[in-house]
Scaffold this active site. Sequence first.
Site, PDB file in Angstrom:
ATOM      1  N   SER A 109      -9.737  -1.903   1.771  1.00  0.00           N
ATOM      2  CA  SER A 109      -9.017  -2.137   0.691  1.00  0.00           C
ATOM      3  C   SER A 109      -9.473  -1.856  -0.575  1.00  0.00           C
ATOM      4  CB  SER A 109      -8.309  -3.557   0.724  1.00  0.00           C
ATOM      5  OG  SER A 109      -7.929  -3.849  -0.731  1.00  0.00           O
TER       6      SER A 109
ATOM      7  N   GLN B  90      -8.626  -2.188  -3.505  1.00  0.00           N
ATOM      8  CA  GLN B  90      -8.440  -3.191  -4.266  1.00  0.00           C
ATOM      9  C   GLN B  90      -9.505  -4.258  -4.284  1.00  0.00           C
ATOM     10  OE1 GLN B  90      -4.414  -4.726  -4.107  1.00  0.00           O
ATOM     11  NE2 GLN B  90      -3.710  -2.958  -5.000  1.00  0.00           N
TER      12      GLN B  90
ATOM     13  N   ASP C 185       0.272   3.886   1.439  1.00  0.00           N
ATOM     14  CA  ASP C 185       1.467   3.769   0.183  1.00  0.00           C
ATOM     15  C   ASP C 185       2.469   4.901   0.809  1.00  0.00           C
ATOM     16  OD1 ASP C 185       0.199   1.600  -1.049  1.00  0.00           O
ATOM     17  OD2 ASP C 185      -0.287   2.778  -2.511  1.00  0.00           O
TER      18      ASP C 185
ATOM     19  N   LYS D  23       2.506  -5.573   1.468  1.00  0.00           N
ATOM     20  CA  LYS D  23       2.623  -4.890   0.271  1.00  0.00           C
ATOM     21  C   LYS D  23       3.812  -5.510  -0.672  1.00  0.00           C
ATOM     22  CE  LYS D  23      -0.560  -1.979   1.099  1.00  0.00           C
ATOM     23  NZ  LYS D  23      -1.707  -2.070   0.322  1.00  0.00           N
TER      24      LYS D  23
ATOM     25  N   ARG E 284       6.715  -3.840   4.139  1.00  0.00           N
ATOM     26  CA  ARG E 284       7.199  -2.225   4.015  1.00  0.00           C
ATOM     27  C   ARG E 284       7.477  -2.078   5.682  1.00  0.00           C
ATOM     28  NH1 ARG E 284       3.700   0.092  -0.668  1.00  0.00           N
ATOM     29  NH2 ARG E 284       5.001  -0.609  -2.073  1.00  0.00           N
TER      30      ARG E 284
HETATM   31  C1  S3P Z   1      -4.898   0.351  -4.421  1.00  0.00           C
HETATM   32  C2  S3P Z   1      -5.067   0.195  -3.127  1.00  0.00           C
HETATM   33  C3  S3P Z   1      -4.129   0.157  -1.915  1.00  0.00           C
HETATM   34  C4  S3P Z   1      -2.755   0.619  -2.270  1.00  0.00           C
HETATM   35  C5  S3P Z   1      -2.326   0.023  -3.613  1.00  0.00           C
HETATM   36  C6  S3P Z   1      -3.290   0.416  -4.625  1.00  0.00           C
HETATM   37  C7  S3P Z   1      -5.610   0.701  -5.409  1.00  0.00           C
HETATM   38  O1  S3P Z   1      -3.988  -1.229  -1.918  1.00  0.00           O
HETATM   39  O2  S3P Z   1      -1.664   0.097  -1.383  1.00  0.00           O
HETATM   40  O3  S3P Z   1      -1.088   0.641  -4.098  1.00  0.00           O
HETATM   41  O4  S3P Z   1      -5.406   1.120  -6.380  1.00  0.00           O
HETATM   42  O5  S3P Z   1      -7.092   0.412  -4.824  1.00  0.00           O
HETATM   43  P1  S3P Z   1      -5.254  -2.138  -0.760  1.00  0.00           P
HETATM   44  O6  S3P Z   1      -6.395  -2.068  -1.453  1.00  0.00           O
HETATM   45  O7  S3P Z   1      -4.616  -3.371  -0.417  1.00  0.00           O
HETATM   46  O8  S3P Z   1      -5.007  -1.448   0.464  1.00  0.00           O
END
Ligand code: S3P
Length: 436
Positions: A175, A177, A322, A349, A353
């Site tokens: 991830s 994030q 995404d 998400k 989804r």
């Molecule tokens: C993102 C990482 C993804 C993605 C989200 C934005 C980011 O999520 O789905 O729209 O900006 O790092 P995850 O980190 O939960 O996979």
Amino acid sequence: MNNPASSSRAIFKPGEPLRGVISVPGCKGISHRALLLAALSDGGSVLRGLSLGGDVKSTLAVLEQLKIHATATATATGSELSLQSRGYDQFAESGEPLECGNSGTTMRMLSGILVGRPFQSVLIGDESLSTRPMARIVDPLQMMGAEIESTDGHSPIQINGGALTGCRHDLSVASGQVKSALLFAGMQASGWTEIHEPAPSRDHTERMLSALGAPIEILNSRTVRVRAVGALAPFTIEIPGDASSAAFFVVAATIVPGSEITIRGVGLNPLRVSYLDVLTEMGADIEREITDERLGELVGNITVRSAPLSGVVIKSREGIIDELPILAVAAATAVGETTITGAAEMRVKESDRISTTVAMLNALGSRAVATDDGLKIEGGSLLGGAVETHGDHRIAMCAAVAALVAAGHTEIIGWDAVQVSYPGFDVDLARLRESN
Ligand code: S3P
């Protein structure tokens, strides 16, 4: 702002091919990071072409709550945002819950900063964000000595900021994030913070931090480490167009016969555009050209001409998450069956989804079924119908693209969900259809 029960409606009709040149709004992921990195810098940073969607507005509003002020100025080519900070010391206690809206990126990445700030914070979100998993940041941050608690694995998140100790994290989910939250915490911790992921996730934070000279080391495609840094150097960036927003037009131009479009100035980070490889494997006619690099991010143009598609097996690949709903729309118009596997993360998400993509396609006359970790789609033709977005911006835009090749009209209920990432999507789509 984003109301899952919203009854705002939009109607899309099939018809004209897409033609012309377009730029899509600034990348949402890079916009969030540029704001946070500017806040962690000592001095004045300038951000041009920032995403104007609700999610990035949430990050801006939370920074404002933390006493980090940005000023927007209109320029000849759009608008630019100036942000003046003193780095970590600029962050100050809000006294009010920090409202992250619909934005998981805001909540997760800011938590990584706030665990190291010497005050208390509470992060809250809208109905959808309140159901999304937060143990994935809380648990590893606690391993660094952070005082952070979720509410049964969800938000509200309570933080009592203090000293942090670096450690090695072996994440069970890849991830961008979570990795970014741990990097932001690691930049305030003693010793090294090393993050190992089961698969590569988007690497904007690493690229931008490296470009800014932060003490970050990329050990391999799944392992990165960082150590403490005082404050970052201020910077100026023109945010590249959003590769995931571009995906809607790439699929639309592929499936509507007679289309030819070029998307200019779009982010071409390899971990964000592997969906182009999947479409090419399905038979799409796509060219990409890298034109420049901005803070470590590749930028360029994508040209697409319509082409017939065939079904494929899509195993969750590097970075694609995404874009799976819009790839499912492409699959619904292809010859033969498409199977998407290894994509259980789709369930957590902005909506589940897997369920909402299947429901959207079937409402339009397709034959799609959900599996535990993905979906199966029988390609064919679409009829049109009524689609519920469930407050999910990507489901709204997917339905609008599917509508372009449906036999009848498509009504999209909860259309205002698009505000989260692409407020002018319908206007840009209409412009491409009028350029004939
Ligand atoms: C993102 C990482 C993804 C993605 C989200 C934005 C980011 O999520 O789905 O729209 O900006 O790092 P995850 O980190 O939960 O996979």
